[in-house]
Motif scaffolding. Sequence first.
Motif, short mmCIF file in Angstrom:
data_model
loop_
_atom_site.label_atom_id
_atom_site.label_comp_id
_atom_site.label_asym_id
_atom_site.label_seq_id
_atom_site.Cartn_x
_atom_site.Cartn_y
_atom_site.Cartn_z
N ILE A 166 -15.17 7.12 5.68
CA ILE A 166 -15.07 6.21 4.55
C ILE A 166 -14.28 6.98 2.96
CG2 ILE A 166 -16.64 4.96 2.49
CD1 ILE A 166 -18.44 4.52 4.92
N ARG A 167 -14.89 7.79 2.77
CA ARG A 167 -13.83 8.67 1.53
C ARG A 167 -12.62 8.98 1.57
NH1 ARG A 167 -18.70 12.57 1.58
NH2 ARG A 167 -17.98 13.92 2.93
N ARG A 168 -12.28 9.38 2.64
CA ARG A 168 -10.94 9.33 3.22
C ARG A 168 -10.09 8.04 2.90
NH1 ARG A 168 -8.46 10.31 8.89
NH2 ARG A 168 -6.24 10.52 8.23
N ALA A 169 -10.75 7.39 3.50
CA ALA A 169 -9.85 5.69 3.25
C ALA A 169 -9.82 5.74 2.40
CB ALA A 169 -10.90 4.63 4.25
N GLU A 170 -11.63 6.16 1.05
CA GLU A 170 -11.21 5.60 -0.28
C GLU A 170 -10.23 5.59 -1.29
OE1 GLU A 170 -14.73 6.15 -1.27
OE2 GLU A 170 -15.89 3.80 -0.43
N LYS A 171 -9.75 6.95 -0.35
CA LYS A 171 -8.09 8.08 -1.46
C LYS A 171 -6.89 7.16 -1.09
CE LYS A 171 -10.48 12.95 -0.97
NZ LYS A 171 -10.07 14.12 -0.96
N LYS A 172 -7.30 6.53 -0.05
CA LYS A 172 -6.12 6.53 1.09
C LYS A 172 -5.25 4.97 0.39
CE LYS A 172 -4.62 10.01 3.93
NZ LYS A 172 -3.28 9.50 3.56
N SER A 173 -7.53 3.82 -0.51
CA SER A 173 -6.30 2.75 -0.87
C SER A 173 -6.23 2.58 -2.33
CB SER A 173 -7.96 2.20 -0.68
OG SER A 173 -8.95 2.95 -1.92
N ARG A 174 -5.39 3.83 -2.55
CA ARG A 174 -5.85 3.29 -4.22
C ARG A 174 -3.74 2.61 -4.04
NH1 ARG A 174 -6.12 9.15 -5.03
NH2 ARG A 174 -7.15 9.78 -4.89
N LEU A 175 -3.28 3.10 -2.59
CA LEU A 175 -1.89 2.76 -3.07
C LEU A 175 -2.26 0.88 -2.63
CD1 LEU A 175 0.93 3.02 -2.79
CD2 LEU A 175 0.85 2.98 -0.38
N VAL A 176 -2.99 0.64 -2.01
CA VAL A 176 -3.71 -0.96 -1.14
C VAL A 176 -4.32 -1.73 -2.91
CG1 VAL A 176 -4.87 -2.39 0.46
CG2 VAL A 176 -3.53 -0.12 1.22
N ARG A 177 -5.32 -0.50 -3.25
CA ARG A 177 -5.05 -1.65 -4.15
C ARG A 177 -4.51 -1.74 -5.90
NH1 ARG A 177 -10.72 2.20 -4.22
NH2 ARG A 177 -11.82 1.09 -3.30
N GLN A 178 -3.04 -0.64 -5.79
CA GLN A 178 -2.16 -1.38 -6.58
C GLN A 178 -1.29 -2.55 -6.01
OE1 GLN A 178 -0.56 2.80 -7.50
NE2 GLN A 178 0.74 1.48 -9.78
N TYR A 179 -1.19 -2.33 -4.88
CA TYR A 179 0.46 -2.87 -4.55
C TYR A 179 -0.17 -4.12 -3.53
CZ TYR A 179 2.43 0.54 -6.74
OH TYR A 179 3.44 1.02 -7.47
N ALA A 180 -1.43 -4.33 -3.49
CA ALA A 180 -2.38 -5.52 -2.67
C ALA A 180 -1.77 -5.55 -0.70
CB ALA A 180 -1.78 -6.79 -3.24
N LEU A 181 -0.87 -6.40 -0.49
CA LEU A 181 -0.83 -6.30 0.70
C LEU A 181 0.85 -4.78 1.34
CD1 LEU A 181 -1.37 -10.02 1.72
CD2 LEU A 181 -2.77 -7.70 2.62
N VAL A 182 1.30 -5.78 0.12
CA VAL A 182 2.66 -4.47 0.32
C VAL A 182 2.29 -2.44 0.69
CG1 VAL A 182 4.77 -3.90 -0.92
CG2 VAL A 182 4.21 -6.35 -1.11
N GLY A 183 0.98 -2.47 -0.45
CA GLY A 183 0.96 -1.09 -0.14
C GLY A 183 -0.20 -1.94 0.78
N LEU A 184 -0.33 -2.17 1.62
CA LEU A 184 -1.10 -1.64 2.85
C LEU A 184 -0.27 -1.67 4.20
CD1 LEU A 184 -3.30 -1.67 5.02
CD2 LEU A 184 -3.17 -4.52 4.93
N VAL A 185 1.31 -2.49 3.75
CA VAL A 185 2.36 -2.18 4.74
C VAL A 185 3.33 -0.53 4.49
CG1 VAL A 185 4.83 -2.83 4.95
CG2 VAL A 185 2.67 -5.06 4.84
N ILE A 186 3.03 -0.36 3.76
CA ILE A 186 3.74 0.88 3.00
C ILE A 186 2.52 1.95 3.49
CG2 ILE A 186 4.48 2.97 1.47
CD1 ILE A 186 4.83 -0.12 -0.35
N LEU A 187 0.98 2.04 3.80
CA LEU A 187 0.35 2.93 3.73
C LEU A 187 0.54 3.12 5.75
CD1 LEU A 187 -2.41 5.06 4.28
CD2 LEU A 187 -3.68 2.51 3.65
N VAL A 188 0.86 2.03 6.53
CA VAL A 188 0.83 1.87 7.68
C VAL A 188 2.37 2.71 8.79
CG1 VAL A 188 0.89 0.21 9.69
CG2 VAL A 188 -1.23 0.20 8.15
N ALA A 189 3.65 1.49 7.79
CA ALA A 189 4.05 1.88 7.93
C ALA A 189 4.52 3.88 7.92
CB ALA A 189 5.58 1.10 6.69
N VAL A 190 4.21 4.74 6.74
CA VAL A 190 4.56 5.59 6.66
C VAL A 190 4.73 6.36 7.91
CG1 VAL A 190 5.06 7.68 4.76
CG2 VAL A 190 4.52 5.69 4.16
N PRO A 191 5.63 7.02 8.47
CA PRO A 191 5.31 7.71 9.80
C PRO A 191 4.61 9.07 9.53
CG PRO A 191 6.98 7.90 10.04
CD PRO A 191 7.11 7.57 9.00
#
Length: 151
Positions: A77-102
């Motif tokens: 959960i802590r690890r996911a919360e660190k990654k969630s900053r991008l999603v919190r900042q850019y909403a669904l676009v941030g989620l796309v970016i988080l998943v898309a970056v290999p």
Amino acid sequence: MTQIFLHTLLMAMVPVVELRGAIPLGLAQGLSPWLTYLAAVIGNMIPVPFIMVFIRRVFNWLREKSPWLRDRVDWLIRRAEKKSRLVRQYALVGLVILVAVPLPGTGAWTGSLVAALLDIRLRHSFPAVLLGVLIAGVVVLGICGGLSILL
């Protein structure tokens, strides 16, 4: 051919490996680039709705089983919360970016976990994760075989 397709699909379902490992596997075993891409995308997306819907219940159940499991769940959960900053900042676009970056620590599993922890509805988060997986697949396919594979 069918067996290689299934191996590629199953490999893409594995956390951490996901399609970033499944695409090179499929290509190395002689599967065509587009069948490799298709198998990897399908395999990578199979666990996504289950993670989004059930992960909180699974985590709560694991926490009750032992202190060791509770510590592991809290670490995830802590690890996911660190990654969630991008999603919190850019909403669904941030989620796309988080998943898309290999890169390690990104991908459909992490994106699904972040979406679940941020209470993003499945009808919004699933398409965002799918788009990220499609983009990551093209990137990995391009890296593995050069741009000639994509044409």
